[in-house]
Write a protein that holds these residues in place. Structure first.
Motif, PDB file in Angstrom:
ATOM      1  N   TRP A  70       0.452   9.093   1.434  1.00 34.79           N
ATOM      2  CA  TRP A  70       0.306   8.756   0.014  1.00 34.79           C
ATOM      3  C   TRP A  70      -1.049   9.251  -0.469  1.00 34.79           C
ATOM      4  CZ3 TRP A  70       3.899   6.888  -3.256  1.00 34.79           C
ATOM      5  CH2 TRP A  70       5.044   6.310  -2.698  1.00 34.79           C
ATOM      6  N   ILE A  71      -1.075   9.821  -1.684  1.00 29.33           N
ATOM      7  CA  ILE A  71      -2.337  10.296  -2.255  1.00 29.33           C
ATOM      8  C   ILE A  71      -2.493   9.803  -3.693  1.00 29.33           C
ATOM      9  CG2 ILE A  71      -2.197  12.411  -0.881  1.00 29.33           C
ATOM     10  CD1 ILE A  71      -1.696  13.887  -3.603  1.00 29.33           C
ATOM     11  N   ARG A  72      -3.741   9.900  -4.188  1.00 25.01           N
ATOM     12  CA  ARG A  72      -4.027   9.681  -5.601  1.00 25.01           C
ATOM     13  C   ARG A  72      -4.462  11.011  -6.194  1.00 25.01           C
ATOM     14  NH1 ARG A  72      -6.832   5.191  -3.322  1.00 25.01           N
ATOM     15  NH2 ARG A  72      -5.823   3.191  -3.788  1.00 25.01           N
ATOM     16  N   LEU A  73      -3.780  11.447  -7.239  1.00 24.01           N
ATOM     17  CA  LEU A  73      -4.137  12.679  -7.937  1.00 24.01           C
ATOM     18  C   LEU A  73      -4.742  12.305  -9.288  1.00 24.01           C
ATOM     19  CD1 LEU A  73      -4.061  15.792  -8.314  1.00 24.01           C
ATOM     20  CD2 LEU A  73      -1.748  15.509  -9.242  1.00 24.01           C
ATOM     21  N   THR A  74      -5.946  12.815  -9.564  1.00 24.86           N
ATOM     22  CA  THR A  74      -6.627  12.505 -10.819  1.00 24.86           C
ATOM     23  C   THR A  74      -6.792  13.773 -11.642  1.00 24.86           C
ATOM     24  OG1 THR A  74      -7.850  10.675  -9.791  1.00 24.86           O
ATOM     25  CG2 THR A  74      -8.700  11.541 -11.865  1.00 24.86           C
ATOM     26  N   VAL A  75      -6.243  13.753 -12.859  1.00 24.89           N
ATOM     27  CA  VAL A  75      -6.331  14.883 -13.780  1.00 24.89           C
ATOM     28  C   VAL A  75      -6.715  14.347 -15.156  1.00 24.89           C
ATOM     29  CG1 VAL A  75      -5.156  16.901 -14.730  1.00 24.89           C
ATOM     30  CG2 VAL A  75      -4.438  15.993 -12.513  1.00 24.89           C
ATOM     31  N   CYS A  76      -7.758  14.912 -15.749  1.00 25.64           N
ATOM     32  CA  CYS A  76      -8.226  14.491 -17.068  1.00 25.64           C
ATOM     33  C   CYS A  76      -8.486  12.980 -17.122  1.00 25.64           C
ATOM     34  CB  CYS A  76      -7.217  14.882 -18.148  1.00 25.64           C
ATOM     35  SG  CYS A  76      -6.968  16.663 -18.307  1.00 25.64           S
ATOM     36  N   GLY A  77      -9.010  12.441 -16.025  1.00 24.30           N
ATOM     37  CA  GLY A  77      -9.350  11.030 -15.989  1.00 24.30           C
ATOM     38  C   GLY A  77      -8.186  10.093 -15.738  1.00 24.30           C
ATOM     39  N   VAL A  78      -6.979  10.635 -15.563  1.00 22.95           N
ATOM     40  CA  VAL A  78      -5.780   9.827 -15.307  1.00 22.95           C
ATOM     41  C   VAL A  78      -5.391   9.978 -13.837  1.00 22.95           C
ATOM     42  CG1 VAL A  78      -3.375   9.402 -15.914  1.00 22.95           C
ATOM     43  CG2 VAL A  78      -5.002  10.132 -17.680  1.00 22.95           C
ATOM     44  N   THR A  79      -5.105   8.876 -13.168  1.00 20.00           N
ATOM     45  CA  THR A  79      -4.759   8.894 -11.748  1.00 20.00           C
ATOM     46  C   THR A  79      -3.332   8.410 -11.527  1.00 20.00           C
ATOM     47  OG1 THR A  79      -7.057   8.491 -11.097  1.00 20.00           O
ATOM     48  CG2 THR A  79      -5.359   8.014  -9.458  1.00 20.00           C
ATOM     49  N   ARG A  80      -2.578   9.165 -10.723  1.00 20.95           N
ATOM     50  CA  ARG A  80      -1.211   8.779 -10.381  1.00 20.95           C
ATOM     51  C   ARG A  80      -0.960   9.056  -8.900  1.00 20.95           C
ATOM     52  NH1 ARG A  80       1.322  11.021 -16.074  1.00 20.95           N
ATOM     53  NH2 ARG A  80       0.538   9.266 -17.305  1.00 20.95           N
ATOM     54  N   LEU A  81      -0.006   8.303  -8.354  1.00 25.17           N
ATOM     55  CA  LEU A  81       0.284   8.405  -6.925  1.00 25.17           C
ATOM     56  C   LEU A  81       1.267   9.526  -6.624  1.00 25.17           C
ATOM     57  CD1 LEU A  81       0.737   4.615  -6.032  1.00 25.17           C
ATOM     58  CD2 LEU A  81      -1.234   6.062  -5.515  1.00 25.17           C
ATOM     59  N   GLY A  82       1.215  10.007  -5.385  1.00 26.76           N
ATOM     60  CA  GLY A  82       2.169  10.999  -4.912  1.00 26.76           C
ATOM     61  C   GLY A  82       2.387  10.825  -3.427  1.00 26.76           C
ATOM     62  N   TYR A  83       3.483  11.348  -2.924  1.00 28.73           N
ATOM     63  CA  TYR A  83       3.821  11.206  -1.499  1.00 28.73           C
ATOM     64  C   TYR A  83       4.271  12.552  -0.962  1.00 28.73           C
ATOM     65  CZ  TYR A  83       6.097   9.492   2.762  1.00 28.73           C
ATOM     66  OH  TYR A  83       6.459   9.262   4.079  1.00 28.73           O
ATOM     67  N   GLY A  84       3.803  12.881   0.241  1.00 30.07           N
ATOM     68  CA  GLY A  84       4.196  14.142   0.850  1.00 30.07           C
ATOM     69  C   GLY A  84       4.470  14.002   2.328  1.00 30.07           C
ATOM     70  N   ASP A  85       5.380  14.832   2.841  1.00 29.65           N
ATOM     71  CA  ASP A  85       5.626  14.860   4.282  1.00 29.65           C
ATOM     72  C   ASP A  85       5.799  16.299   4.737  1.00 29.65           C
ATOM     73  OD1 ASP A  85       8.284  15.733   3.912  1.00 29.65           O
ATOM     74  OD2 ASP A  85       9.010  13.686   3.753  1.00 29.65           O
ATOM     75  N   ALA A  86       5.905  16.476   6.039  1.00 28.72           N
ATOM     76  CA  ALA A  86       5.977  17.830   6.601  1.00 28.72           C
ATOM     77  C   ALA A  86       7.307  18.086   7.298  1.00 28.72           C
ATOM     78  CB  ALA A  86       4.826  18.051   7.574  1.00 28.72           C
ATOM     79  N   GLN A  87       8.336  17.311   6.941  1.00 32.32           N
ATOM     80  CA  GLN A  87       9.678  17.530   7.497  1.00 32.32           C
ATOM     81  C   GLN A  87       9.689  17.546   9.018  1.00 32.32           C
ATOM     82  OE1 GLN A  87      12.487  17.744   5.474  1.00 32.32           O
ATOM     83  NE2 GLN A  87      11.078  17.218   3.837  1.00 32.32           N
ATOM     84  N   GLY A  88       8.920  16.622   9.633  1.00 29.52           N
ATOM     85  CA  GLY A  88       8.929  16.500  11.085  1.00 29.52           C
ATOM     86  C   GLY A  88       8.043  17.481  11.826  1.00 29.52           C
ATOM     87  N   LYS A  89       7.340  18.358  11.112  1.00 26.12           N
ATOM     88  CA  LYS A  89       6.469  19.336  11.760  1.00 26.12           C
ATOM     89  C   LYS A  89       5.189  18.664  12.244  1.00 26.12           C
ATOM     90  CE  LYS A  89       8.153  23.114   8.851  1.00 26.12           C
ATOM     91  NZ  LYS A  89       7.787  24.125   7.835  1.00 26.12           N
ATOM     92  N   THR A  90       4.494  19.315  13.166  1.00 29.54           N
ATOM     93  CA  THR A  90       3.235  18.800  13.693  1.00 29.54           C
ATOM     94  C   THR A  90       2.171  19.897  13.687  1.00 29.54           C
ATOM     95  OG1 THR A  90       3.866  19.335  15.984  1.00 29.54           O
ATOM     96  CG2 THR A  90       4.393  17.121  15.177  1.00 29.54           C
ATOM     97  N   GLY A  91       0.905  19.498  13.869  1.00 25.66           N
ATOM     98  CA  GLY A  91      -0.175  20.475  13.932  1.00 25.66           C
ATOM     99  C   GLY A  91      -0.853  20.688  12.589  1.00 25.66           C
ATOM    100  N   PRO A  92      -1.884  21.558  12.552  1.00 30.74           N
ATOM    101  CA  PRO A  92      -2.650  21.814  11.330  1.00 30.74           C
ATOM    102  C   PRO A  92      -1.793  22.288  10.158  1.00 30.74           C
ATOM    103  CG  PRO A  92      -3.770  22.734  13.238  1.00 30.74           C
ATOM    104  CD  PRO A  92      -2.414  22.310  13.709  1.00 30.74           C
TER     105      PRO A  92
END
Length: 213
Positions: A91-113
């Motif tokens: 989970w992340i917080r993205l802030t644009v023009c002073g407004v912050t909203r949440l987002g979620y990301g995954d790597a589809q089961g991948k590992t590593g950098p």
């Protein structure tokens, strides 16, 4: 001449075609690979293609809107690194023009950098969508239309993909395989009748797999 939109308004502007990519989703895990006539890539066929905006194009748009935009993980682990949930997502917080909203990301089961890079890019796209960025691609339809018919006919070219999906679901060898095959259905711009037909095929095969287990 219309005044160019700025800030959060600019973030909602549609992306040009050259910044939109196609992500192939083979209908079967062991689908034979070949040269795809739709995207030009080499992957399992047949496949559903999902439209998306890449990390670079999204970053460029964010900079256009706010040169000081930023993001941060919602939580950190004991090692000081971004905390991943039990599914490997972040989970992340993205802030644009002073407004912050949440987002979620995954790597589809991948590992590593590279997996972390993919996770971050996915989270940024997800959070930016909360601001309206590339919302038309997520929706797969027309968001603002005065009158919507009760049931939309599928655009030409989808009939074969729907038929391939039904065949792939009938041939699924496990519930996990069935879930993966049916995942792209929610993103297809198809009619209610076609969605129902796919749902029936999915439910029938799932019952058969459970019975055989």
């Amino acid at each position: 001449m219309d005044e160019k939109k700025t800030g959060l308004q600019r973030l909602r502007e549609p992306f040009p075609e050259h910044q939109i990519s196609l992500l192939p989703k083979p209908l079967k895990r062991d689908a034979p690979k070949g040269k795809c006539q739709e995207c030009g890539g080499y992957h399992g066929l047949p496949a559903i293609h999902l439209s998306y905006v890449g990390h670079a194009a999204l970053t460029d748009r964010l900079l256009e809107c706010d040169e000081s935009w930023s993001w941060e993980p919602v939580a950190f682990g004991p090692d000081g690194l971004p905390l991943l949930d039990r599914d490997g997502g972040m989970w992340i917080r993205l802030t644009v023009c002073g407004v912050t909203r949440l987002g979620y990301g995954d790597a589809q089961g991948k590992t590593g950098p590279d997996a972390m890079k993919e996770r971050i890019g996915d989270a940024l796209r997800n959070a930016a969508m909360r601001f309206g960025a590339a919302l038309d691609l997520w929706h797969k339809g027309e968001l603002h239309k005065d009158e919507e018919p009760e049931s939309k006919p599928a655009p030409s070219g989808l009939d074969n993909e729907i038929a391939d999906l039904q065949i792939a679901m009938r041939e699924a060898e496990s519930i996990e395989d069935l879930e993966r095959i049916s995942a792209p259905i929610k993103d297809l711009p198809i009619s209610d009748e076609q969605r129902l037909a796919l749902s029936v095929a999915y439910s029938k095969r799932k019952r058969e797999l459970k019975t055989a287990a």
